[in-house]
Design a protein around this motif. Structure first.
Motif, PDB file in Angstrom:
ATOM      1  N   LEU A 261       0.823  -1.207   0.000  1.00  0.00           N
ATOM      2  CA  LEU A 261       0.000   0.000   0.000  1.00  0.00           C
ATOM      3  C   LEU A 261       0.861   1.263   0.000  1.00  0.00           C
ATOM      4  O   LEU A 261       0.558   2.224  -0.711  1.00  0.00           O
ATOM      5  CB  LEU A 261      -0.924  -0.006   1.218  1.00  0.00           C
ATOM      6  N   GLU A 262       1.907   1.266   0.805  1.00  0.00           N
ATOM      7  CA  GLU A 262       2.765   2.447   0.866  1.00  0.00           C
ATOM      8  C   GLU A 262       3.474   2.682  -0.460  1.00  0.00           C
ATOM      9  O   GLU A 262       3.585   3.830  -0.928  1.00  0.00           O
ATOM     10  CB  GLU A 262       3.793   2.284   1.997  1.00  0.00           C
ATOM     11  N   ALA A 263       3.941   1.602  -1.084  1.00  0.00           N
ATOM     12  CA  ALA A 263       4.595   1.743  -2.387  1.00  0.00           C
ATOM     13  C   ALA A 263       3.593   2.247  -3.436  1.00  0.00           C
ATOM     14  O   ALA A 263       3.925   3.110  -4.260  1.00  0.00           O
ATOM     15  CB  ALA A 263       5.177   0.399  -2.823  1.00  0.00           C
ATOM     16  N   LEU A 264       2.363   1.744  -3.387  1.00  0.00           N
ATOM     17  CA  LEU A 264       1.337   2.184  -4.331  1.00  0.00           C
ATOM     18  C   LEU A 264       0.979   3.644  -4.091  1.00  0.00           C
ATOM     19  O   LEU A 264       0.780   4.416  -5.041  1.00  0.00           O
ATOM     20  CB  LEU A 264       0.092   1.302  -4.188  1.00  0.00           C
ATOM     21  N   ARG A 265       0.930   4.050  -2.810  1.00  0.00           N
ATOM     22  CA  ARG A 265       0.607   5.441  -2.485  1.00  0.00           C
ATOM     23  C   ARG A 265       1.660   6.389  -3.070  1.00  0.00           C
ATOM     24  O   ARG A 265       1.322   7.416  -3.682  1.00  0.00           O
ATOM     25  CB  ARG A 265       0.523   5.622  -0.971  1.00  0.00           C
ATOM     26  N   ARG A 266       2.934   6.038  -2.871  1.00  0.00           N
ATOM     27  CA  ARG A 266       4.012   6.896  -3.391  1.00  0.00           C
ATOM     28  C   ARG A 266       3.945   7.007  -4.908  1.00  0.00           C
ATOM     29  O   ARG A 266       4.153   8.082  -5.486  1.00  0.00           O
ATOM     30  CB  ARG A 266       5.374   6.348  -2.946  1.00  0.00           C
ATOM     31  N   GLU A 267       3.654   5.895  -5.544  1.00  0.00           N
ATOM     32  CA  GLU A 267       3.575   5.896  -7.009  1.00  0.00           C
ATOM     33  C   GLU A 267       2.441   6.785  -7.502  1.00  0.00           C
ATOM     34  O   GLU A 267       2.617   7.554  -8.452  1.00  0.00           O
ATOM     35  CB  GLU A 267       3.366   4.462  -7.494  1.00  0.00           C
ATOM     36  N   ILE A 268       1.292   6.704  -6.851  1.00  0.00           N
ATOM     37  CA  ILE A 268       0.134   7.495  -7.269  1.00  0.00           C
ATOM     38  C   ILE A 268       0.386   8.977  -7.026  1.00  0.00           C
ATOM     39  O   ILE A 268       0.100   9.827  -7.887  1.00  0.00           O
ATOM     40  CB  ILE A 268      -1.134   7.036  -6.511  1.00  0.00           C
ATOM     41  N   VAL A 269       0.941   9.316  -5.846  1.00  0.00           N
ATOM     42  CA  VAL A 269       1.214  10.720  -5.522  1.00  0.00           C
ATOM     43  C   VAL A 269       2.227  11.309  -6.489  1.00  0.00           C
ATOM     44  O   VAL A 269       2.093  12.458  -6.952  1.00  0.00           O
ATOM     45  CB  VAL A 269       1.705  10.838  -4.060  1.00  0.00           C
ATOM     46  N   ALA A 270       3.265  10.530  -6.809  1.00  0.00           N
ATOM     47  CA  ALA A 270       4.276  11.023  -7.748  1.00  0.00           C
ATOM     48  C   ALA A 270       3.685  11.239  -9.137  1.00  0.00           C
ATOM     49  O   ALA A 270       4.089  12.160  -9.856  1.00  0.00           O
ATOM     50  CB  ALA A 270       5.436  10.025  -7.816  1.00  0.00           C
ATOM     51  N   ARG A 271       2.730  10.432  -9.513  1.00  0.00           N
ATOM     52  CA  ARG A 271       2.159  10.526 -10.861  1.00  0.00           C
ATOM     53  C   ARG A 271       1.011  11.522 -10.958  1.00  0.00           C
ATOM     54  O   ARG A 271       0.868  12.243 -11.952  1.00  0.00           O
ATOM     55  CB  ARG A 271       1.683   9.146 -11.299  1.00  0.00           C
ATOM     56  N   GLU A 272       0.175  11.610  -9.888  1.00  0.00           N
ATOM     57  CA  GLU A 272      -1.055  12.383  -9.987  1.00  0.00           C
ATOM     58  C   GLU A 272      -1.186  13.484  -8.940  1.00  0.00           C
ATOM     59  O   GLU A 272      -2.134  14.273  -8.995  1.00  0.00           O
ATOM     60  CB  GLU A 272      -2.270  11.443  -9.877  1.00  0.00           C
ATOM     61  N   GLY A 273      -0.287  13.526  -7.957  1.00  0.00           N
ATOM     62  CA  GLY A 273      -0.349  14.576  -6.956  1.00  0.00           C
ATOM     63  C   GLY A 273      -0.927  14.089  -5.637  1.00  0.00           C
ATOM     64  O   GLY A 273      -1.572  13.045  -5.553  1.00  0.00           O
ATOM     65  N   VAL A 274      -0.723  14.888  -4.572  1.00  0.00           N
ATOM     66  CA  VAL A 274      -1.184  14.540  -3.233  1.00  0.00           C
ATOM     67  C   VAL A 274      -2.712  14.490  -3.197  1.00  0.00           C
ATOM     68  O   VAL A 274      -3.392  15.374  -3.731  1.00  0.00           O
ATOM     69  CB  VAL A 274      -0.664  15.565  -2.204  1.00  0.00           C
ATOM     70  N   GLY A 275      -3.259  13.472  -2.575  1.00  0.00           N
ATOM     71  CA  GLY A 275      -4.707  13.314  -2.458  1.00  0.00           C
ATOM     72  C   GLY A 275      -5.320  12.458  -3.537  1.00  0.00           C
ATOM     73  O   GLY A 275      -6.462  11.997  -3.387  1.00  0.00           O
ATOM     74  N   ALA A 276      -4.582  12.202  -4.620  1.00  0.00           N
ATOM     75  CA  ALA A 276      -5.141  11.398  -5.714  1.00  0.00           C
ATOM     76  C   ALA A 276      -5.364   9.955  -5.288  1.00  0.00           C
ATOM     77  O   ALA A 276      -6.238   9.271  -5.831  1.00  0.00           O
ATOM     78  CB  ALA A 276      -4.199  11.444  -6.928  1.00  0.00           C
ATOM     79  N   GLU A 277      -4.604   9.500  -4.274  1.00  0.00           N
ATOM     80  CA  GLU A 277      -4.738   8.104  -3.849  1.00  0.00           C
ATOM     81  C   GLU A 277      -6.119   7.823  -3.248  1.00  0.00           C
ATOM     82  O   GLU A 277      -6.549   6.658  -3.183  1.00  0.00           O
ATOM     83  CB  GLU A 277      -3.650   7.742  -2.829  1.00  0.00           C
ATOM     84  N   LYS A 278      -6.830   8.868  -2.832  1.00  0.00           N
ATOM     85  CA  LYS A 278      -8.142   8.672  -2.222  1.00  0.00           C
ATOM     86  C   LYS A 278      -9.171   8.151  -3.225  1.00  0.00           C
ATOM     87  O   LYS A 278     -10.231   7.675  -2.815  1.00  0.00           O
ATOM     88  CB  LYS A 278      -8.632   9.982  -1.600  1.00  0.00           C
ATOM     89  N   ARG A 279      -8.868   8.244  -4.512  1.00  0.00           N
ATOM     90  CA  ARG A 279      -9.775   7.735  -5.541  1.00  0.00           C
ATOM     91  C   ARG A 279      -9.570   6.250  -5.805  1.00  0.00           C
ATOM     92  O   ARG A 279     -10.344   5.640  -6.546  1.00  0.00           O
ATOM     93  CB  ARG A 279      -9.584   8.497  -6.859  1.00  0.00           C
ATOM     94  N   TYR A 280      -8.542   5.672  -5.214  1.00  0.00           N
ATOM     95  CA  TYR A 280      -8.195   4.285  -5.503  1.00  0.00           C
ATOM     96  C   TYR A 280      -8.832   3.344  -4.480  1.00  0.00           C
ATOM     97  O   TYR A 280      -8.928   3.662  -3.295  1.00  0.00           O
ATOM     98  CB  TYR A 280      -6.675   4.111  -5.524  1.00  0.00           C
ATOM     99  N   TYR A 281      -9.214   2.187  -4.964  1.00  0.00           N
ATOM    100  CA  TYR A 281      -9.958   1.207  -4.171  1.00  0.00           C
ATOM    101  C   TYR A 281      -9.276   0.872  -2.860  1.00  0.00           C
ATOM    102  O   TYR A 281      -9.899   0.855  -1.794  1.00  0.00           O
ATOM    103  CB  TYR A 281     -10.142  -0.057  -5.016  1.00  0.00           C
ATOM    104  N   HIS A 282      -7.969   0.631  -2.899  1.00  0.00           N
ATOM    105  CA  HIS A 282      -7.268   0.134  -1.717  1.00  0.00           C
ATOM    106  C   HIS A 282      -7.117   1.189  -0.622  1.00  0.00           C
ATOM    107  O   HIS A 282      -6.764   0.835   0.513  1.00  0.00           O
ATOM    108  CB  HIS A 282      -5.901  -0.406  -2.109  1.00  0.00           C
TER     109      HIS A 282
END
Length: 405
Positions: free
Chosen positions: A91-112
């Motif tokens: 989860l932490e690795a996925l969070r970093r990847e999403i934030v780096a690609r889409e910006g802070v807060g974008a991970e809230k749209r993801y299922y996990h």
């Protein structure tokens, strides 16, 4: 060879139609629940394999139709883990990847990264959609056509049978069995089949009075409508349907929904009862069917629905009605099966979420992977057993032996 091809199409096409409807609605349940909670979805596919048509909607979801009509699937954004429940490190690795690609807060749209309760609702939405589909299909059929009733009248009692010992008489009409309403001899048979060796209460009408008789069905080998054989419970009464006894119970839309709920519940209740007796060793596995018997049931339902039709339109209508009824029954079965607490099924995901809610952290990825493998092995083993059971029940081996001898 031509006859074989025609026979194969008779069974395969209805089977694919029914399976695709039931599985697509299951996946649509997951999809709609996910969208309601704002989960990013990459793809919704009807069928598998290379797409024959695809388009992308305003929300960025790719809709596609695959060339192999064997159901469908929904794929959430970032859902690369086969078990759909990554551990803390993942989860932490996925969070970093999403934030780096889409910006802070974008991970809230993801299922996990959704709250546990939302993920649980999304997981349960698939089976729930199957139950809703069954209720809707049953309700539509009841509204449009009503329910044909042939009273379960006792026209004969087999000497020495459980029915004779229980006191059944010719002329009795069975109205309830094991607490369930009986509208036809078929309803009665479905109750008796799974109660071999189990004392069962039957309510009969005799000379204007209602009597309760207790009988214990005995196990016998019988032939089913599909040409196979099974060892099931038998009561020992004979009933001959007569057109003069035929009744049609009409339903308004509200009553039809209630009837659909009742029919869906009866299927669930019967399934749970059978599995309980199977686990306790009181029942045989004769009734466990796999894809071959489902395909044959689909073809048989289509043929019986079309039988006696005077024109092509009536033939298609009859076949369609029969297949919708079968789809409703199969939908209940798929919904129930997916709720079993087995990893790779929705029930397994719910089990993992329950652990996460209690432990306040996801289950270790290695444990999840081991559970995934065990669950997959169980499903494959069950499917192989059910297919073997189908081959025996349909007497395929006997047919091949006779053909080669």
């Amino acid at each position: 060879m031509l006859g074989f091809a025609q026979g194969a199409l008779t069974y395969i096409i209805p089977f694919l139609l029914v399976l695709t409807l039931v599985v697509t609605v299951h996946e649509l349940g997951h999809f709609l629940a996910a969208r309601a909670f704002g989960v990013a979805v990459d793809r919704f596919s009807i069928g598998f394999g290379r797409s024959i048509a695809k388009w992308t909607d305003r929300a960025g979801v790719q809709w596609r139709i695959g060339w192999a009509p064997l159901g469908g699937y929904v794929r959430f954004a970032g859902d690369a883990n086969a078990a759909s429940v990554p551990d803390g490190d993942d989860l932490e690795a996925l969070r970093r990847e999403i934030v780096a690609r889409e910006g802070v807060g974008a991970e809230k749209r993801y299922y996990h990264f959704k709250p546990i309760w939302q993920r649980a609702v999304i997981a349960a939405a698939g089976p729930l959609a199957n139950f809703v589909l069954a209720i809707v299909l049953f309700a539509l059929l009841l509204t449009a056509f009503g329910k044909v009733i042939y009273p379960a009248r006792v026209d004969g009692v087999v000497p020495g049978s459980p029915a004779e010992r229980a006191g059944f008489h010719v002329g009795d009409v069975v109205v309830r069995a094991d607490g369930r309403r009986i509208d036809s001899f078929l309803d009665l048979r479905q109750v008796v089949f799974l109660r071999a060796g189990a004392p069962t209460a039957f309510v009969v009408e005799r000379d204007g009075r209602k009597l309760t008789l207790t009988a214990t069905p005995q196990r016998q080998t019988v032939s089913d409508e599909m040409g196979g054989q099974a060892r099931v419970g038998v009561l020992g009464i004979e009933s001959r349907e007569s057109l003069r006894d035929r009744q049609v119970r009409r339903y308004n839309p509200v009553q039809a929904v209630g009837g659909g709920v009742e029919m869906t519940w009866n299927i669930l209740d019967t399934t749970v009862y059978y599995l309980g007796r199977l686990v306790s060793g009181q029942e045989t596995a004769d009734q466990l069917g796999g894809p071959l018997r489902i395909a044959q049931a689909s073809g048989q339902a289509a043929k019986e629905g079309a039988a006696g039709a005077g024109d092509v339109g009536s033939m298609l209508l009859g076949a369609g009605v029969a297949l919708l009824n079968l789809a409703a029954v199969l939908s209940v079965g798929i919904g129930f099966m997916n709720l079993l607490p087995v990893p790779v099924l929705d029930g397994g995901h719910l089990l993992f979420y329950a652990y996460e809610a209690v432990a306040r952290r996801p289950l270790d990825a290695r444990v999840q992977a081991a559970g995934y493998r065990v669950g997959l092995a169980l499903l494959v083993g069950l499917m192989l057993f059910a297919t073997w059971n189908d081959l025996q029940q349909l007497r395929v081996f006997k047919f091949l032996g006779d053909l080669l001898s």
